[in-house]
Design a protein around this motif. Structure first.
Motif, PDB file in Angstrom:
ATOM      1  N   ALA A  53     -30.596  13.126   0.596  1.00 56.25           N
ATOM      2  CA  ALA A  53     -31.523  13.660  -0.403  1.00 56.25           C
ATOM      3  C   ALA A  53     -31.713  12.681  -1.553  1.00 56.25           C
ATOM      4  CB  ALA A  53     -31.007  14.999  -0.924  1.00 56.25           C
ATOM      5  N   GLN A  54     -30.676  11.912  -1.869  1.00 52.23           N
ATOM      6  CA  GLN A  54     -30.764  10.943  -2.960  1.00 52.23           C
ATOM      7  C   GLN A  54     -31.756   9.829  -2.642  1.00 52.23           C
ATOM      8  OE1 GLN A  54     -26.826   9.541  -3.936  1.00 52.23           O
ATOM      9  NE2 GLN A  54     -26.018  11.617  -4.216  1.00 52.23           N
ATOM     10  N   LEU A  55     -32.024   9.598  -1.369  1.00 56.77           N
ATOM     11  CA  LEU A  55     -32.957   8.552  -0.964  1.00 56.77           C
ATOM     12  C   LEU A  55     -34.409   9.031  -1.022  1.00 56.77           C
ATOM     13  CD1 LEU A  55     -30.991   7.122   2.118  1.00 56.77           C
ATOM     14  CD2 LEU A  55     -31.030   6.247  -0.227  1.00 56.77           C
ATOM     15  N   ASN A  56     -34.585  10.327  -1.236  1.00 56.37           N
ATOM     16  CA  ASN A  56     -35.937  10.899  -1.343  1.00 56.37           C
ATOM     17  C   ASN A  56     -36.776  10.617  -0.101  1.00 56.37           C
ATOM     18  OD1 ASN A  56     -38.115  12.251  -2.469  1.00 56.37           O
ATOM     19  ND2 ASN A  56     -38.867  10.435  -3.570  1.00 56.37           N
ATOM     20  N   ILE A  57     -36.211  10.970   1.055  1.00 58.26           N
ATOM     21  CA  ILE A  57     -36.914  10.790   2.331  1.00 58.26           C
ATOM     22  C   ILE A  57     -36.938  12.150   3.035  1.00 58.26           C
ATOM     23  CG2 ILE A  57     -37.113   9.380   4.408  1.00 58.26           C
ATOM     24  CD1 ILE A  57     -35.084   7.475   3.207  1.00 58.26           C
ATOM     25  N   PRO A  58     -37.719  13.073   2.540  1.00 55.24           N
ATOM     26  CA  PRO A  58     -37.685  14.435   3.084  1.00 55.24           C
ATOM     27  C   PRO A  58     -37.971  14.537   4.574  1.00 55.24           C
ATOM     28  CG  PRO A  58     -39.634  14.081   1.705  1.00 55.24           C
ATOM     29  CD  PRO A  58     -38.738  12.916   1.481  1.00 55.24           C
ATOM     30  N   GLU A  59     -38.905  13.698   5.069  1.00 58.51           N
ATOM     31  CA  GLU A  59     -39.252  13.792   6.486  1.00 58.51           C
ATOM     32  C   GLU A  59     -38.129  13.346   7.405  1.00 58.51           C
ATOM     33  OE1 GLU A  59     -41.104   9.886   4.981  1.00 58.51           O
ATOM     34  OE2 GLU A  59     -40.625  11.884   4.250  1.00 58.51           O
ATOM     35  N   LEU A  60     -37.168  12.593   6.863  1.00 57.12           N
ATOM     36  CA  LEU A  60     -36.056  12.110   7.678  1.00 57.12           C
ATOM     37  C   LEU A  60     -34.775  12.882   7.403  1.00 57.12           C
ATOM     38  CD1 LEU A  60     -35.632   9.878   9.798  1.00 57.12           C
ATOM     39  CD2 LEU A  60     -34.835   8.380   7.960  1.00 57.12           C
ATOM     40  N   GLN A  61     -34.726  13.578   6.283  1.00 51.46           N
ATOM     41  CA  GLN A  61     -33.498  14.242   5.856  1.00 51.46           C
ATOM     42  C   GLN A  61     -33.002  15.256   6.883  1.00 51.46           C
ATOM     43  OE1 GLN A  61     -33.612  15.698   1.849  1.00 51.46           O
ATOM     44  NE2 GLN A  61     -31.980  17.202   2.181  1.00 51.46           N
ATOM     45  N   ASN A  62     -33.883  16.111   7.347  1.00 44.44           N
ATOM     46  CA  ASN A  62     -33.469  17.145   8.300  1.00 44.44           C
ATOM     47  C   ASN A  62     -32.996  16.543   9.616  1.00 44.44           C
ATOM     48  OD1 ASN A  62     -34.112  19.137   6.462  1.00 44.44           O
ATOM     49  ND2 ASN A  62     -36.187  19.437   7.256  1.00 44.44           N
ATOM     50  N   ALA A  63     -33.691  15.507  10.072  1.00 42.13           N
ATOM     51  CA  ALA A  63     -33.315  14.876  11.346  1.00 42.13           C
ATOM     52  C   ALA A  63     -31.945  14.226  11.251  1.00 42.13           C
ATOM     53  CB  ALA A  63     -34.357  13.841  11.738  1.00 42.13           C
ATOM     54  N   VAL A  64     -31.680  13.531  10.135  1.00 42.44           N
ATOM     55  CA  VAL A  64     -30.382  12.885   9.961  1.00 42.44           C
ATOM     56  C   VAL A  64     -29.276  13.925   9.872  1.00 42.44           C
ATOM     57  CG1 VAL A  64     -28.977  11.470   8.417  1.00 42.44           C
ATOM     58  CG2 VAL A  64     -31.339  10.827   8.874  1.00 42.44           C
ATOM     59  N   SER A  65     -29.487  14.956   9.115  1.00 42.41           N
ATOM     60  CA  SER A  65     -28.480  16.014   8.966  1.00 42.41           C
ATOM     61  C   SER A  65     -28.164  16.658  10.310  1.00 42.41           C
ATOM     62  CB  SER A  65     -28.976  17.080   7.985  1.00 42.41           C
ATOM     63  OG  SER A  65     -29.186  16.527   6.715  1.00 42.41           O
ATOM     64  N   ALA A  66     -29.205  16.959  11.072  1.00 39.91           N
ATOM     65  CA  ALA A  66     -29.004  17.582  12.384  1.00 39.91           C
ATOM     66  C   ALA A  66     -28.252  16.654  13.325  1.00 39.91           C
ATOM     67  CB  ALA A  66     -30.354  17.972  12.983  1.00 39.91           C
ATOM     68  N   ALA A 110     -42.870  -2.549   0.613  1.00 37.85           N
ATOM     69  CA  ALA A 110     -42.391  -1.167   0.563  1.00 37.85           C
ATOM     70  C   ALA A 110     -40.962  -1.110   0.038  1.00 37.85           C
ATOM     71  CB  ALA A 110     -42.467  -0.549   1.957  1.00 37.85           C
ATOM     72  N   ALA A 111     -40.139  -2.071   0.447  1.00 39.01           N
ATOM     73  CA  ALA A 111     -38.744  -2.091   0.001  1.00 39.01           C
ATOM     74  C   ALA A 111     -38.648  -2.276  -1.508  1.00 39.01           C
ATOM     75  CB  ALA A 111     -37.988  -3.208   0.721  1.00 39.01           C
ATOM     76  N   MET A 112     -39.548  -3.058  -2.091  1.00 40.51           N
ATOM     77  CA  MET A 112     -39.498  -3.315  -3.525  1.00 40.51           C
ATOM     78  C   MET A 112     -40.221  -2.238  -4.336  1.00 40.51           C
ATOM     79  SD  MET A 112     -39.994  -7.474  -3.796  1.00 40.51           S
ATOM     80  CE  MET A 112     -41.496  -7.513  -2.813  1.00 40.51           C
ATOM     81  N   GLY A 113     -41.322  -1.720  -3.800  1.00 40.40           N
ATOM     82  CA  GLY A 113     -42.118  -0.773  -4.570  1.00 40.40           C
ATOM     83  C   GLY A 113     -41.834   0.684  -4.291  1.00 40.40           C
ATOM     84  N   ALA A 114     -41.623   1.026  -3.025  1.00 36.61           N
ATOM     85  CA  ALA A 114     -41.397   2.429  -2.660  1.00 36.61           C
ATOM     86  C   ALA A 114     -40.474   2.483  -1.445  1.00 36.61           C
ATOM     87  CB  ALA A 114     -42.728   3.114  -2.356  1.00 36.61           C
ATOM     88  N   PRO A 115     -39.177   2.236  -1.650  1.00 37.08           N
ATOM     89  CA  PRO A 115     -38.232   2.169  -0.522  1.00 37.08           C
ATOM     90  C   PRO A 115     -38.173   3.447   0.299  1.00 37.08           C
ATOM     91  CG  PRO A 115     -37.079   2.250  -2.640  1.00 37.08           C
ATOM     92  CD  PRO A 115     -38.509   1.987  -2.938  1.00 37.08           C
TER      93      PRO A 115
END
Length: 396
Positions: A333-346, A376-381
């Protein structure tokens, strides 16, 4: 008629003697020169104390391979025998290159390698040409048993390794394959108490396994496809990686080699490193990311790792497993990647409950230029997963 026959015989004899004369004999020194030119392009150098030619065989005595003039970077390999050497449009083909068994020792380290040879070697006529024909090729490179000893005790060994290269008929694609069978590592010599405790708990004192690499290189677009890069360690697991990148062209390789040479030639190390870093950053702009995948198939190391970590923290393995499953969503959640958060947790929950395999894949809908990734890494990781099409799965 007799005079004509005699004349023809004399002409034929003269032709045979001419081609057998030293003027047309194989030039062993030139063979070494052309080989060295090919190696120097790659940042290495070959020297030999003497060169002897016998028919189509060449023997190089007192061979040393190294980089630069630093003695620490020089590696003596003894004598090298080249069999079936033939001149080929200014370059050479070599049926087989045989090396003496390596028996090298320096300070506390001793290295031995047996049964070294290469077959189907092609030495380019001009190693500076900006074409694939400027590269040194071989059909097969082989080593037998190899060992590294530290303080007289074997720390690492390989039973056998074999590498092959295959060029397509049109020269547009190069395929490669490498296997290292029966490698062993011995960590019993570790003396640090804490490290030794971890090694014993994880059962890593003695490691054994195999390495496999295979893929291809499409020369014109510079597309490198590594289909398999796997390390399979007994009682630990199998790490398998694959990736595809485009833009690794002959021009790219030449620019990279020039950057390395400039770095080595600059006596100011700090300045040289900075210039090299900038050069590499510029070259990275030419590359394109196609896809990548990394997966791990567990063979017992995960449970042992959790058991050891739980013991260190004064808790149980079950409690630690629950902690890991609970912390994973918060960390993601700290990475602010909602679309990946659920998949990683599961995936984490599934894997921790029953460790079988864990896979991270990156497969964008279309190739992504490296500048876009860097931007993307520098502006919006947090957008990188969507840019690269990242997915995470377990036990599939």
């Amino acid at each position: 008629m007799r005079l004509e026959t005699t004349r023809n015989f004399l002409f034929a004899s003269a032709a045979v003697l001419a081609f057998a004369s030293p003027a047309f004999a194989l030039d062993g020194a030139d063979v070494l020169k052309k080989m060295n030119a090919a190696y120097q392009v790659q940042g290495a150098e070959i020297t030999a104390k003497s060169v002897a030619t016998n028919g189509d065989n060449v023997t190089l005595s007192g061979v040393v391979i190294g980089s630069g003039m630093d003695p620490a970077q020089q590696f003596p390999i003894g004598n090298v025998t080249l069999e079936g050497v033939e001149e080929d449009n200014g370059g050479y083909t070599i049926e087989k290159m045989s090396f003496e068994n390596v028996n090298y020792a320096k300070e506390k380290v001793a290295i031995t390698i047996d049964d070294l040879y290469m077959t189907g070697v092609v030495v380019p006529a001009d190693a500076t040409a900006n074409t694939v024909d400027a590269m040194l090729f071989y059909d097969e490179a082989h080593t037998g048993p190899a060992s590294v000893k530290i303080d007289g005790k074997e720390a690492f060994s390989i039973a056998e390794s074999n590498a092959t290269m295959t060029k397509s008929e049109d020269g547009g694609t190069l395929s490669f394959d490498l296997t290292a069978e029966g490698f062993k590592g011995d960590l019993s010599g570790v003396t640090d108490p804490k490290s030794k405790e971890a090694i014993d708990a994880l059962q890593l004192k003695s490691l054994s396994g195999d390495l496999t690499v295979n893929g291809s290189w499409e020369v014109a677009p510079g597309t490198i496809n590594v289909d398999e890069y796997s390390i399979d360690v007994e009682n630990v697991g199998r790490l398998d990686m694959s990736f595809s990148v485009s833009g690794y062209t002959m021009a790219f390789i030449k620019s990279m080699q020039d950057a390395v040479k400039a770095q080595e030639a600059n006596p100011n190390k700090e300045q040289a490193d900075q210039a090299f870093g900038l050069a590499m950053l510029g070259l990275m702009q030419q590359l394109t990311f196609n896809n990548a995948k990394i997966s791990f198939d567990d063979a017992g190391i995960t449970k042992r790792g959790i058991d050891y970590a739980a013991k260190e923290q004064g808790t149980t393995s079950q409690q630690l497993s629950q902690m890991i499953k609970g912390m994973a969503p918060m960390m993601i959640a700290q990475l602010n990647i909602p679309e990946l958060q659920n998949a990683v947790s599961a995936a984490v929950n599934t894997y921790v409950d029953d460790p079988k395999n864990f896979t991270i894949s990156a497969a964008p809908a279309k190739p992504v230029p490296f500048p876009m990734i860097m931007g993307a890494a520098m502006g919006a990781p947090n957008t990188i997963p969507s840019v690269l099409g990242v997915t995470v799965t377990a036990n599939q």
